[in-house]
Design a protein around this motif. Structure first.
Motif, PDB file in Angstrom:
ATOM      1  N   GLU A   1       0.829  -1.208   0.000  1.00 14.88           N
ATOM      2  CA  GLU A   1       0.000   0.000   0.000  1.00 14.88           C
ATOM      3  C   GLU A   1       0.864   1.259   0.000  1.00 14.88           C
ATOM      4  OE1 GLU A   1      -3.874   1.880   2.269  1.00 14.88           O
ATOM      5  OE2 GLU A   1      -2.721   0.322   3.296  1.00 14.88           O
ATOM      6  N   LEU A   2       1.880   1.280   0.828  1.00 11.15           N
ATOM      7  CA  LEU A   2       2.768   2.436   0.892  1.00 11.15           C
ATOM      8  C   LEU A   2       3.405   2.698  -0.466  1.00 11.15           C
ATOM      9  CD1 LEU A   2       5.045   3.614   3.608  1.00 11.15           C
ATOM     10  CD2 LEU A   2       6.129   3.073   1.443  1.00 11.15           C
ATOM     11  N   VAL A   3       3.889   1.656  -1.115  1.00 12.53           N
ATOM     12  CA  VAL A   3       4.552   1.819  -2.405  1.00 12.53           C
ATOM     13  C   VAL A   3       3.536   2.218  -3.477  1.00 12.53           C
ATOM     14  CG1 VAL A   3       5.914   0.665  -4.191  1.00 12.53           C
ATOM     15  CG2 VAL A   3       6.455   0.291  -1.788  1.00 12.53           C
ATOM     16  N   ALA A   4       2.331   1.671  -3.419  1.00 11.75           N
ATOM     17  CA  ALA A   4       1.299   2.061  -4.382  1.00 11.75           C
ATOM     18  C   ALA A   4       1.007   3.560  -4.277  1.00 11.75           C
ATOM     19  CB  ALA A   4       0.026   1.245  -4.157  1.00 11.75           C
ATOM     20  N   HIS A   5       0.998   4.081  -3.070  1.00  7.54           N
ATOM     21  CA  HIS A   5       0.773   5.515  -2.893  1.00  7.54           C
ATOM     22  C   HIS A   5       1.979   6.330  -3.367  1.00  7.54           C
ATOM     23  CE1 HIS A   5      -3.195   5.563  -1.139  1.00  7.54           C
ATOM     24  NE2 HIS A   5      -2.849   4.475  -0.469  1.00  7.54           N
ATOM     25  N   GLN A   6       3.174   5.774  -3.206  1.00  7.59           N
ATOM     26  CA  GLN A   6       4.363   6.437  -3.744  1.00  7.59           C
ATOM     27  C   GLN A   6       4.281   6.479  -5.269  1.00  7.59           C
ATOM     28  OE1 GLN A   6       8.039   6.662  -2.299  1.00  7.59           O
ATOM     29  NE2 GLN A   6       7.213   6.974  -0.260  1.00  7.59           N
ATOM     30  N   MET A   7       3.789   5.383  -5.854  1.00 10.88           N
ATOM     31  CA  MET A   7       3.600   5.356  -7.309  1.00 10.88           C
ATOM     32  C   MET A   7       2.605   6.432  -7.737  1.00 10.88           C
ATOM     33  SD  MET A   7       3.423   1.236  -7.908  1.00 10.88           S
ATOM     34  CE  MET A   7       3.034   1.328  -9.662  1.00 10.88           C
ATOM     35  N   LEU A   8       1.534   6.591  -6.969  1.00 15.40           N
ATOM     36  CA  LEU A   8       0.517   7.591  -7.280  1.00 15.40           C
ATOM     37  C   LEU A   8       1.112   8.998  -7.243  1.00 15.40           C
ATOM     38  CD1 LEU A   8      -2.494   8.104  -7.901  1.00 15.40           C
ATOM     39  CD2 LEU A   8      -2.841   8.293  -5.434  1.00 15.40           C
ATOM     40  N   GLU A   9       1.939   9.277  -6.264  1.00 16.13           N
ATOM     41  CA  GLU A   9       2.595  10.578  -6.176  1.00 16.13           C
ATOM     42  C   GLU A   9       3.579  10.779  -7.327  1.00 16.13           C
ATOM     43  OE1 GLU A   9       4.423  11.085  -2.360  1.00 16.13           O
ATOM     44  OE2 GLU A   9       2.569  10.646  -1.291  1.00 16.13           O
ATOM     45  N   HIS A  10       4.248   9.707  -7.719  1.00 20.80           N
ATOM     46  CA  HIS A  10       5.272   9.792  -8.759  1.00 20.80           C
ATOM     47  C   HIS A  10       4.654   9.938 -10.146  1.00 20.80           C
ATOM     48  CE1 HIS A  10       9.385   9.372 -10.129  1.00 20.80           C
ATOM     49  NE2 HIS A  10       8.981   8.502 -11.042  1.00 20.80           N
ATOM     50  N   ASP A  11       3.629   9.145 -10.443  1.00 17.19           N
ATOM     51  CA  ASP A  11       2.991   9.205 -11.758  1.00 17.19           C
ATOM     52  C   ASP A  11       1.539   8.766 -11.659  1.00 17.19           C
ATOM     53  OD1 ASP A  11       2.209   9.205 -14.385  1.00 17.19           O
ATOM     54  OD2 ASP A  11       3.804   7.900 -15.097  1.00 17.19           O
ATOM     55  N   PRO A  12       0.642   9.705 -11.409  1.00 16.58           N
ATOM     56  CA  PRO A  12      -0.769   9.359 -11.244  1.00 16.58           C
ATOM     57  C   PRO A  12      -1.436   8.862 -12.527  1.00 16.58           C
ATOM     58  CG  PRO A  12      -0.472  11.733 -11.147  1.00 16.58           C
ATOM     59  CD  PRO A  12       0.895  11.121 -11.194  1.00 16.58           C
TER      60      PRO A  12
END
Length: 85
Positions: A42-53
């Motif tokens: 979950e944490l990494v998925a949110h990092q992905m969202l911040e990086h490239d939504p």
């Protein structure tokens, strides 16, 4: 350790590093899910969202986490990325 790696990947300069970061974040999220480490996934998925939504893999990662939590409606639009149209 992987949380620190994820943050470091996102901070690397340049377009090549930027695109590699999203792919590496996606790999970390996949490994976390496969290992049953859903908090990390979950944490990494949110990092992905911040990086490239706009990246489709981001929405898949979020949807898989939401599905695991029993909240499939909040993981993006859906796993296929369609808006139900």
């Amino acid at each position: 350790i992987l949380e620190t790696v994820a943050r470091t990947l996102r901070n690397a300069p340049g377009p090549d590093a930027w695109i590699q970061a999203i792919f590496r974040l996606e790999a970390i999220a996949r490994w976390a899910r496969e290992a049953g480490e859903w908090d990390l996934a979950e944490l990494v998925a949110h990092q992905m969202l911040e990086h490239d939504p706009a990246y489709g893999g981001t929405h898949l990662a979020l949807a898989l986490v939401a599905e695991r939590k029993g909240d499939a409606g909040s993981g993006g639009e859906n796993k296929q990325g369609g808006g139900g149209r």
